[in-house]
Design a protein around this motif. Structure first.
Motif, PDB file in Angstrom:
ATOM      1  N   ALA A 126       1.500   0.761  -8.080  1.00 18.18           N
ATOM      2  CA  ALA A 126       0.234   0.214  -7.566  1.00 18.18           C
ATOM      3  C   ALA A 126      -0.389  -0.762  -8.557  1.00 18.18           C
ATOM      4  O   ALA A 126      -0.877  -1.835  -8.178  1.00 18.18           O
ATOM      5  N   SER A 127      -0.362  -0.421  -9.831  1.00 18.29           N
ATOM      6  CA  SER A 127      -0.904  -1.303 -10.866  1.00 18.29           C
ATOM      7  C   SER A 127      -0.111  -2.605 -10.943  1.00 18.29           C
ATOM      8  O   SER A 127      -0.684  -3.701 -11.038  1.00 18.29           O
ATOM      9  N   HIS A 128       1.214  -2.479 -10.883  1.00 13.77           N
ATOM     10  CA  HIS A 128       2.083  -3.664 -10.914  1.00 13.77           C
ATOM     11  C   HIS A 128       1.796  -4.551  -9.695  1.00 13.77           C
ATOM     12  O   HIS A 128       1.700  -5.777  -9.823  1.00 13.77           O
ATOM     13  N   GLY A 180       0.793  -1.231   0.000  1.00  8.25           N
ATOM     14  CA  GLY A 180       0.000   0.000   0.000  1.00  8.25           C
ATOM     15  C   GLY A 180       0.820   1.273   0.000  1.00  8.25           C
ATOM     16  O   GLY A 180       0.300   2.337  -0.311  1.00  8.25           O
ATOM     17  N   ASP A 181       2.096   1.199   0.346  1.00  7.95           N
ATOM     18  CA  ASP A 181       2.932   2.408   0.370  1.00  7.95           C
ATOM     19  C   ASP A 181       3.630   2.568  -0.981  1.00  7.95           C
ATOM     20  O   ASP A 181       4.846   2.569  -1.095  1.00  7.95           O
ATOM     21  N   TRP A 182       2.825   2.744  -2.025  1.00  5.23           N
ATOM     22  CA  TRP A 182       3.340   2.792  -3.395  1.00  5.23           C
ATOM     23  C   TRP A 182       4.212   4.012  -3.626  1.00  5.23           C
ATOM     24  O   TRP A 182       5.156   3.972  -4.411  1.00  5.23           O
ATOM     25  N   ARG A 183       3.895   5.095  -2.945  1.00  3.09           N
ATOM     26  CA  ARG A 183       4.679   6.320  -3.133  1.00  3.09           C
ATOM     27  C   ARG A 183       6.133   6.111  -2.699  1.00  3.09           C
ATOM     28  O   ARG A 183       7.062   6.464  -3.422  1.00  3.09           O
ATOM     29  N   ASN A 184       6.339   5.542  -1.522  1.00  4.00           N
ATOM     30  CA  ASN A 184       7.712   5.310  -1.057  1.00  4.00           C
ATOM     31  C   ASN A 184       8.419   4.235  -1.879  1.00  4.00           C
ATOM     32  O   ASN A 184       9.619   4.336  -2.128  1.00  4.00           O
ATOM     33  N   TRP A 217      11.782   5.476  -3.520  1.00  5.13           N
ATOM     34  CA  TRP A 217      13.049   4.996  -2.983  1.00  5.13           C
ATOM     35  C   TRP A 217      13.515   3.660  -3.543  1.00  5.13           C
ATOM     36  O   TRP A 217      14.694   3.318  -3.423  1.00  5.13           O
ATOM     37  N   SER A 218      12.616   2.862  -4.136  1.00  4.41           N
ATOM     38  CA  SER A 218      13.027   1.545  -4.621  1.00  4.41           C
ATOM     39  C   SER A 218      13.016   1.455  -6.144  1.00  4.41           C
ATOM     40  O   SER A 218      14.031   1.185  -6.759  1.00  4.41           O
ATOM     41  N   VAL A 219      11.850   1.656  -6.740  1.00  2.00           N
ATOM     42  CA  VAL A 219      11.716   1.559  -8.198  1.00  2.00           C
ATOM     43  C   VAL A 219      11.603   2.984  -8.735  1.00  2.00           C
ATOM     44  O   VAL A 219      10.521   3.463  -9.044  1.00  2.00           O
ATOM     45  N   LYS A 220      12.720   3.660  -8.830  1.00  2.00           N
ATOM     46  CA  LYS A 220      12.733   5.082  -9.176  1.00  2.00           C
ATOM     47  C   LYS A 220      12.326   5.356 -10.617  1.00  2.00           C
ATOM     48  O   LYS A 220      12.051   6.480 -10.986  1.00  2.00           O
ATOM     49  N   THR A 221      12.250   4.305 -11.442  1.00  2.00           N
ATOM     50  CA  THR A 221      11.889   4.470 -12.855  1.00  2.00           C
ATOM     51  C   THR A 221      10.380   4.420 -13.068  1.00  2.00           C
ATOM     52  O   THR A 221       9.911   4.575 -14.191  1.00  2.00           O
ATOM     53  N   ARG A 222       9.597   4.195 -12.009  1.00  2.00           N
ATOM     54  CA  ARG A 222       8.142   4.057 -12.120  1.00  2.00           C
ATOM     55  C   ARG A 222       7.421   5.007 -11.177  1.00  2.00           C
ATOM     56  O   ARG A 222       7.911   5.332 -10.098  1.00  2.00           O
ATOM     57  N   THR A 223       6.228   5.445 -11.593  1.00  2.87           N
ATOM     58  CA  THR A 223       5.410   6.338 -10.774  1.00  2.87           C
ATOM     59  C   THR A 223       4.663   5.521  -9.716  1.00  2.87           C
ATOM     60  O   THR A 223       4.524   4.294  -9.862  1.00  2.87           O
ATOM     61  N   PRO A 224       4.143   6.178  -8.670  1.00  3.16           N
ATOM     62  CA  PRO A 224       3.348   5.446  -7.670  1.00  3.16           C
ATOM     63  C   PRO A 224       2.154   4.720  -8.296  1.00  3.16           C
ATOM     64  O   PRO A 224       1.820   3.608  -7.888  1.00  3.16           O
ATOM     65  N   THR A 225       1.525   5.322  -9.300  1.00  5.97           N
ATOM     66  CA  THR A 225       0.392   4.670  -9.963  1.00  5.97           C
ATOM     67  C   THR A 225       0.834   3.410 -10.685  1.00  5.97           C
ATOM     68  O   THR A 225       0.158   2.374 -10.629  1.00  5.97           O
ATOM     69  N   TYR A 283       0.555  -8.357  -9.533  1.00  5.50           N
ATOM     70  CA  TYR A 283       1.419  -9.296  -8.812  1.00  5.50           C
ATOM     71  C   TYR A 283       0.616 -10.085  -7.773  1.00  5.50           C
ATOM     72  O   TYR A 283       0.715 -11.317  -7.708  1.00  5.50           O
ATOM     73  N   PHE A 284      -0.208  -9.385  -6.972  1.00  2.00           N
ATOM     74  CA  PHE A 284      -0.963 -10.073  -5.925  1.00  2.00           C
ATOM     75  C   PHE A 284      -2.036 -10.987  -6.515  1.00  2.00           C
ATOM     76  O   PHE A 284      -2.287 -12.070  -5.987  1.00  2.00           O
ATOM     77  N   ILE A 285      -2.651 -10.586  -7.611  1.00  2.00           N
ATOM     78  CA  ILE A 285      -3.630 -11.454  -8.283  1.00  2.00           C
ATOM     79  C   ILE A 285      -2.937 -12.718  -8.774  1.00  2.00           C
ATOM     80  O   ILE A 285      -3.441 -13.830  -8.602  1.00  2.00           O
ATOM     81  N   ARG A 286      -1.778 -12.534  -9.378  1.00  2.00           N
ATOM     82  CA  ARG A 286      -1.023 -13.681  -9.904  1.00  2.00           C
ATOM     83  C   ARG A 286      -0.602 -14.617  -8.767  1.00  2.00           C
ATOM     84  O   ARG A 286      -0.710 -15.835  -8.890  1.00  2.00           O
ATOM     85  N   GLN A 287      -0.143 -14.044  -7.647  1.00  2.00           N
ATOM     86  CA  GLN A 287       0.277 -14.859  -6.514  1.00  2.00           C
ATOM     87  C   GLN A 287      -0.898 -15.629  -5.921  1.00  2.00           C
ATOM     88  O   GLN A 287      -0.759 -16.776  -5.517  1.00  2.00           O
ATOM     89  N   ALA A 288      -2.058 -14.997  -5.879  1.00  2.00           N
ATOM     90  CA  ALA A 288      -3.245 -15.652  -5.318  1.00  2.00           C
ATOM     91  C   ALA A 288      -3.695 -16.816  -6.200  1.00  2.00           C
ATOM     92  O   ALA A 288      -4.218 -17.822  -5.700  1.00  2.00           O
TER      93      ALA A 288
END
Length: 188
Positions: free
Chosen positions: A158-160, A139-143, A147-155, A164-169
């Motif tokens: 969140a989409s990724h 849920g902390d997509w902004r951080n 700080w982690s995936v600097k090449t992607r926006t928070p949106t 990811y969670f759907i695929r894992q489930a």
């Protein structure tokens, strides 16, 4: 207007708190330029910096540390409302990004514009996403974006994450029948 003393005139309803409130300066609205400088200052002076609001206010001519702190509290409250789905996120503050119109609206104007497709995530970006997910939590997509995936926006993060969670489930229930995906990569 005349004020009468004693005998129940208008001065009877006049309270010291009202007089003090009238003498206090009303907060002036923040300009887009101030908001941009404010956001930059928040990044430059993170939460752990002593006297943070003094430094943030120093980047904002004409603003006090108290005003900067109050603006931050309002921003945090707004973000909370957006994240809980009680308020829709604004489209953009940037005139350039909004197409110069400044007005909201999610519809497409031209009709002939084709939807742009996203650039697939690399394995490195996904690995950084997983590290950020571990560090900052779900849920902390902004951080994670900042700080982690600097090449992607928070949106985009969140989409990724949603994919990811759907695929894992579905991994447990599907066996190994679907084609491989970047979302199959985990930290374990």
């Amino acid at each position: 207007m005349a004020f009468y003393r004693g005998m129940g005139g208008p001065s009877q309803s006049w309270a010291p708190a009202q007089a003090q409130q009238m003498m206090m300066p009303q907060p002036r609205p923040w300009t887009k330029a101030e908001d941009k400088a404010f956001e930059a200052a928040l990044v430059t002076f993170p939460e752990h910096v002593p006297n943070r609001w003094l430094y943030v206010a120093a980047q904002l001519p004409g603003r006090t540390p108290q005003e900067a702190w109050e603006h931050y509290q309002a921003l945090v409250a707004d973000i909370d409302l957006i994240e809980r789905g009680l308020v829709e996120a604004p489209d953009s503050w940037d005139e350039d990004a909004a197409g110069g119109g400044g007005g909201g609206g999610r519809g497409r104007s031209g009709g002939s514009e084709e939807r742009r497709r996203g650039v697939p995530w690399s394995e490195e970006e996904h690995r950084l996403f997983l590290e950020g997910l571990e560090r900052y939590g779900r849920g902390d997509w902004r951080n994670i974006s900042r700080w982690s995936v600097k090449t992607r926006t928070p949106t985009q993060v969140a989409s990724h994450a949603q994919k990811y969670f759907i695929r894992q489930a579905s991994v447990a229930s599907r066996g190994d029948t679907k084609r491989k995906s970047i979302h199959d990569i985990t930290t374990a």
